[in-house]
Motif scaffolding. Structure first.
Motif, PDB file in Angstrom:
ATOM      1  N   VAL A 163     -15.678  30.043  23.649  1.00  0.00           N
ATOM      2  CA  VAL A 163     -14.591  29.329  24.302  1.00  0.00           C
ATOM      3  C   VAL A 163     -13.692  30.351  24.991  1.00  0.00           C
ATOM      4  O   VAL A 163     -13.361  31.390  24.412  1.00  0.00           O
ATOM      5  CB  VAL A 163     -13.777  28.534  23.254  1.00  0.00           C
ATOM      6  CG1 VAL A 163     -12.577  27.863  23.903  1.00  0.00           C
ATOM      7  CG2 VAL A 163     -14.663  27.515  22.560  1.00  0.00           C
ATOM      8  N   ARG A 164     -13.322  30.071  26.230  1.00  0.00           N
ATOM      9  CA  ARG A 164     -12.509  31.022  26.985  1.00  0.00           C
ATOM     10  C   ARG A 164     -11.026  30.650  26.931  1.00  0.00           C
ATOM     11  O   ARG A 164     -10.646  29.547  27.319  1.00  0.00           O
ATOM     12  CB  ARG A 164     -12.986  31.099  28.427  1.00  0.00           C
ATOM     13  CG  ARG A 164     -14.251  31.901  28.597  1.00  0.00           C
ATOM     14  CD  ARG A 164     -14.736  31.920  30.031  1.00  0.00           C
ATOM     15  NE  ARG A 164     -15.477  30.697  30.358  1.00  0.00           N
ATOM     16  CZ  ARG A 164     -16.054  30.487  31.533  1.00  0.00           C
ATOM     17  NH1 ARG A 164     -15.952  31.389  32.493  1.00  0.00           N
ATOM     18  NH2 ARG A 164     -16.719  29.375  31.762  1.00  0.00           N
ATOM     19  N   ARG A 207     -17.278  22.217  31.690  1.00  0.00           N
ATOM     20  CA  ARG A 207     -17.437  20.812  31.280  1.00  0.00           C
ATOM     21  C   ARG A 207     -16.160  20.251  30.658  1.00  0.00           C
ATOM     22  O   ARG A 207     -15.926  19.042  30.722  1.00  0.00           O
ATOM     23  CB  ARG A 207     -18.608  20.683  30.299  1.00  0.00           C
ATOM     24  CG  ARG A 207     -19.973  20.886  30.955  1.00  0.00           C
ATOM     25  CD  ARG A 207     -21.102  20.759  29.930  1.00  0.00           C
ATOM     26  NE  ARG A 207     -21.146  19.417  29.348  1.00  0.00           N
ATOM     27  CZ  ARG A 207     -21.941  19.071  28.329  1.00  0.00           C
ATOM     28  NH1 ARG A 207     -22.751  19.983  27.796  1.00  0.00           N
ATOM     29  NH2 ARG A 207     -21.927  17.845  27.856  1.00  0.00           N
ATOM     30  N   ALA A 208     -15.355  21.117  30.036  1.00  0.00           N
ATOM     31  CA  ALA A 208     -14.156  20.618  29.348  1.00  0.00           C
ATOM     32  C   ALA A 208     -13.007  21.604  29.453  1.00  0.00           C
ATOM     33  O   ALA A 208     -13.210  22.825  29.367  1.00  0.00           O
ATOM     34  CB  ALA A 208     -14.477  20.327  27.884  1.00  0.00           C
ATOM     35  N   THR A 209     -11.804  21.058  29.608  1.00  0.00           N
ATOM     36  CA  THR A 209     -10.586  21.880  29.692  1.00  0.00           C
ATOM     37  C   THR A 209      -9.523  21.306  28.766  1.00  0.00           C
ATOM     38  O   THR A 209      -9.325  20.087  28.715  1.00  0.00           O
ATOM     39  CB  THR A 209     -10.027  21.907  31.126  1.00  0.00           C
ATOM     40  OG1 THR A 209     -11.002  22.441  32.006  1.00  0.00           O
ATOM     41  CG2 THR A 209      -8.773  22.755  31.205  1.00  0.00           C
ATOM     42  N   ILE A 262     -16.080  25.596  27.752  1.00  0.00           N
ATOM     43  CA  ILE A 262     -14.781  25.028  27.370  1.00  0.00           C
ATOM     44  C   ILE A 262     -13.689  26.037  27.704  1.00  0.00           C
ATOM     45  O   ILE A 262     -13.784  27.217  27.344  1.00  0.00           O
ATOM     46  CB  ILE A 262     -14.735  24.702  25.865  1.00  0.00           C
ATOM     47  CG1 ILE A 262     -15.836  23.694  25.502  1.00  0.00           C
ATOM     48  CG2 ILE A 262     -13.361  24.147  25.476  1.00  0.00           C
ATOM     49  CD1 ILE A 262     -15.972  23.460  24.010  1.00  0.00           C
ATOM     50  N   LEU A 263     -12.653  25.591  28.395  1.00  0.00           N
ATOM     51  CA  LEU A 263     -11.486  26.421  28.694  1.00  0.00           C
ATOM     52  C   LEU A 263     -10.287  25.943  27.887  1.00  0.00           C
ATOM     53  O   LEU A 263     -10.054  24.731  27.777  1.00  0.00           O
ATOM     54  CB  LEU A 263     -11.110  26.342  30.178  1.00  0.00           C
ATOM     55  CG  LEU A 263     -12.069  26.906  31.225  1.00  0.00           C
ATOM     56  CD1 LEU A 263     -11.473  26.696  32.613  1.00  0.00           C
ATOM     57  CD2 LEU A 263     -12.340  28.381  30.978  1.00  0.00           C
ATOM     58  N   HIS A 303     -22.046  18.177  22.346  1.00  0.00           N
ATOM     59  CA  HIS A 303     -23.060  19.187  22.697  1.00  0.00           C
ATOM     60  C   HIS A 303     -22.654  20.018  23.922  1.00  0.00           C
ATOM     61  O   HIS A 303     -23.471  20.306  24.795  1.00  0.00           O
ATOM     62  CB  HIS A 303     -24.423  18.518  22.924  1.00  0.00           C
ATOM     63  CG  HIS A 303     -24.823  17.608  21.802  1.00  0.00           C
ATOM     64  ND1 HIS A 303     -25.106  18.086  20.549  1.00  0.00           N
ATOM     65  CD2 HIS A 303     -24.956  16.245  21.745  1.00  0.00           C
ATOM     66  CE1 HIS A 303     -25.419  17.072  19.753  1.00  0.00           C
ATOM     67  NE2 HIS A 303     -25.325  15.940  20.449  1.00  0.00           N
ATOM     68  N   ILE A 304     -21.380  20.374  23.951  1.00  0.00           N
ATOM     69  CA  ILE A 304     -20.871  21.250  25.009  1.00  0.00           C
ATOM     70  C   ILE A 304     -20.936  22.687  24.517  1.00  0.00           C
ATOM     71  O   ILE A 304     -20.433  23.008  23.434  1.00  0.00           O
ATOM     72  CB  ILE A 304     -19.425  20.876  25.395  1.00  0.00           C
ATOM     73  CG1 ILE A 304     -19.377  19.433  25.927  1.00  0.00           C
ATOM     74  CG2 ILE A 304     -18.874  21.844  26.440  1.00  0.00           C
ATOM     75  CD1 ILE A 304     -17.973  18.954  26.276  1.00  0.00           C
ATOM     76  N   ASP A 305     -21.536  23.550  25.305  1.00  0.00           N
ATOM     77  CA  ASP A 305     -21.608  24.965  24.937  1.00  0.00           C
ATOM     78  C   ASP A 305     -20.196  25.544  24.892  1.00  0.00           C
ATOM     79  O   ASP A 305     -19.362  25.230  25.748  1.00  0.00           O
ATOM     80  CB  ASP A 305     -22.446  25.734  25.965  1.00  0.00           C
ATOM     81  CG  ASP A 305     -22.737  27.145  25.510  1.00  0.00           C
ATOM     82  OD1 ASP A 305     -21.888  28.028  25.765  1.00  0.00           O
ATOM     83  OD2 ASP A 305     -23.797  27.377  24.908  1.00  0.00           O
TER      84      ASP A 305
END
Length: 632
Positions: free
Chosen positions: A534-535, A548-550, A338-339, A332-334
């Protein structure tokens, strides 16, 4: 709810305004929050309220800081700005204090890349890459903070460049963004009384990213009884391309006295596994480092980490995309949290396959370099340049750009005008105006007809278009209205949307020229910070972000460290990439690559290994395809 500050933070918040200060603050230690609280205390002091100025390194950091400061209302608090913006402000308030073409015209990246760099390199007789190094060294006043001498540039090349560049900028009427701090440095050196610097203390964020010229500006401000309060982290210094170096912040106590030294040493951002992995990487540096060590917050979660190997770049792209989908659907990470980071990505060679896979999985993504794609579009370039002429009909860069875009006006015609301007010591636009007055009688035959058409169409357009002087005008809305009634040519939908969004971020009362100058920098901020997916970006661009996440892709020895780059800076760059996320960090590598990705970095079509910077660390390489299958 009241914030509970640590003892380290409380000590910083009580810093006396009359002293210089340095804070070594690792990632996730709350440096911004602490600096804001220090500001609040200084400007609201009952005994001696101080006038405070914040200087940050990037526009994005400035915008973030402005948001954190918006609840502090006081005439003692100046609006935060980058050092470049601060330099512009002071120089423009003190007419004649520095030498630059008037009116101030800063080229956008497209004008610099497609016009100025190529033309200057040809005139100087060097390759564009060396020309870039000359500009970089000029901006740092030919000084490096490292002891490593640049042997690529000779004294003769520097002298030749300076002579030709000064004439070139005069003829085309531009001022490079890189030279702005040096203009302020010269003004501070030569003039005792300057408006716009009446501060008690200047707080400088990301101090480790300043070069020798920037540091001299701060020393000269300090000589005027302004306290300098430096915040940064030598372990996150990644801007050697502009001659910055960790020694800048490490030498602070020797250059500014009296000083109080502080450290923020509790990292609250990173979960324990991410913290241990990133610390293993940075502690392998051979560079001199600050005495402050970073500790993980004792109540931090464990977090999720993984070093995932794949057979090839196709499997890596599939794995990264499936891993991303798992983060979004199961964790449930937008998507915007996220990178996906890469060391290099020229022409999208590393991210193209990932984008294709993300599209197949219906995962939204955004590219931080999209502003360059928008501004390089021919229709958008054309609109922006003719708007520049509406602001200033003798804008030489705009005329030059329009000529370059006009079929039939070649390099020979442009060189003719340049030489004429040089001989008569006039601007490029004036040379063009003079030729038009004489019906182009002395112009080269090739290009004359098209140049005459360009002149007639543009002067007719300027004459028929009335630019409003209403202080309450929204320029983006006005530009779109001109397109709707046929007065202006059409641009892309992406640019139209950007123009409207920029309207909301620029103070009213600014003229059209100012608005045009903000399209690139503010547009870049908008596209970077307001991502709806996602970037995907290069590792260097991730600095200052928290997500939150990479996922770091291409974590291989052939790419990290990148060939011919300083090994310790490459280590710091990887450290920056590893310390962005609050929950998850995955790094991927391919055992073999083919096509363009095999040529990037150290060309290698054989077997590969993960970067040696991770060797012996707390996270072992595992089968990425199997790992993703188990998750999904």
């Amino acid at each position: 709810m009241a914030i509970e500050f640590t003892d380290e933070q409380k000590e910083i918040i009580s810093h006396p305004v009359e002293k210089n200060g340095r804070v070594i603050a690792g990632p996730g230690t709350g440096k911004s929050l602490t600096a804001v609280e220090l500001t609040n205390r200084l400007i609201n002091s009952e005994d001696n309220p101080a006038k405070v100025k914040f200087i940050t390194f990037t526009r994005a950091a400035t915008a973030e800081l402005a948001t954190k400061l918006e609840n502090i209302e006081s005439e003692k608090l100046a609006k935060p700005s980058t050092l470049h913006s601060f330099s512009i402000s002071v120089v423009l308030q003190n007419e004649g204090c520095a030498e630059f073409p008037v009116p101030l015209r800063i080229p956008n990246d497209v004008e610099k890349r497609l016009l100025i760099r190529r033309h200057l390199a040809k005139l100087v007789g060097v390759k564009v890459k060396l020309l870039d190094n000359l500009i970089k060294e000029m901006a740092a006043k030919w000084e490096s903070l490292s002891e490593q001498e640049n042997t690529e540039i000779s004294t003769q090349e520097r002298a030749k460049f300076m002579g030709i560049w000064l004439v070139h900028r005069s003829i085309f009427g531009y001022t490079l963004l890189e030279e702005l701090p040096d203009l302020l440095r010269c003004a501070l050196r030569d003039h005792d009384h300057l408006k716009g610097i009446d501060y008690d203390i200047i707080i400088v964020d990301e101090y480790q990213d300043l070069n020798a010229c920037d540091l001299e500006v701060l020393r000269r401000l300090s000589d005027r009884e302004i306290s300098i309060f430096a915040i940064g982290d030598d372990k996150q210094s990644i801007y050697s391309f502009r001659n910055a170096h960790p020694k800048g912040i490490l030498r602070f106590p020797n250059e500014f006295t009296p000083i109080k030294d502080y450290g923020l040493t509790i990292c609250r951002r990173l979960p324990r596994k991410l913290f241990e992995w990133s610390q293993f990487v940075i502690q392998g540096s051979t560079d001199e480092q600050s005495p402050y060590t970073l500790d993980c917050y004792e109540q931090s979660d464990e977090g999720h980490v993984g070093l995932l190997r794949f057979r090839n770049e196709e499997e890596e792209a599939k794995g990264v995309s499936k891993l991303t989908k798992w983060m979004i659907n199961s964790q449930h990470i937008d998507p915007s949290d996220i990178l996906i980071l890469s060391r290099k990505d020229r022409q999208g060679i590393f991210t193209k396959l990932i984008k294709d896979n993300l599209e197949e999985l219906n995962i939204p993504f955004s590219e931080t370099d999209k502003i360059n794609v928008i501004l390089e579009d021919q229709s958008n370039r054309y609109v922006i340049e003719i708007l520049s002429l509406l602001s200033n009909e003798k804008d030489s860069l705009a005329w030059w750009s329009l000529m370059e875009m006009t079929k039939g006006i070649g390099a020979k015609f442009i060189s003719f005008l340049y030489q004429k301007a040089k001989e008569a010591q006039i601007s490029f636009s004036q040379a063009f105006f003079d030729e038009a007055t004489n019906n182009f009688s002395s112009s080269p035959i090739h290009g004359k007809k098209q140049a005459k058409k360009l002149w007639e169409s543009m002067t007719n357009f300027i004459e028929l278009t009335q630019v409003p002087d209403d202080e309450d005008i929204y320029w983006g809305k006005w530009i779109l209205e001109q397109m709707e009634n046929g007065q202006l040519p059409e641009c892309t939908d992406d640019l139209k949307q950007l123009l409207i969004e920029i309207d909301d971020l620029i103070d009213k009362g600014k003229n059209l020229g100012f608005y045009i100058g903000q399209i690139q920098p503010i547009g870049k901020d908008i596209l970077s910070s307001h991502s709806h997916g996602v970037r995907l970006m290069r590792m260097r661009q991730s600095k200052g972000l928290t997500v939150r996440a990479t996922i770091v892709i291409g974590a291989e020895n052939d790419l990290i460290p990148f060939p011919q780059e300083d090994f310790d800076e490459e280590r710091r760059l990887l450290y920056v990439a590893m310390t962005r996320s609050t929950e998850m960090l995955f790094m991927t590598w391919a055992k073999q690559r083919s096509g363009p990705t095999a040529h990037s970095g150290r060309p290698n079509h054989g077997l590969r290994q993960h970067t040696s910077m991770l060797r012996g660390g707390p996270v072992e390489s595992i089968d990425g395809e199997q790992f993703v299958r188990n998750l999904c």
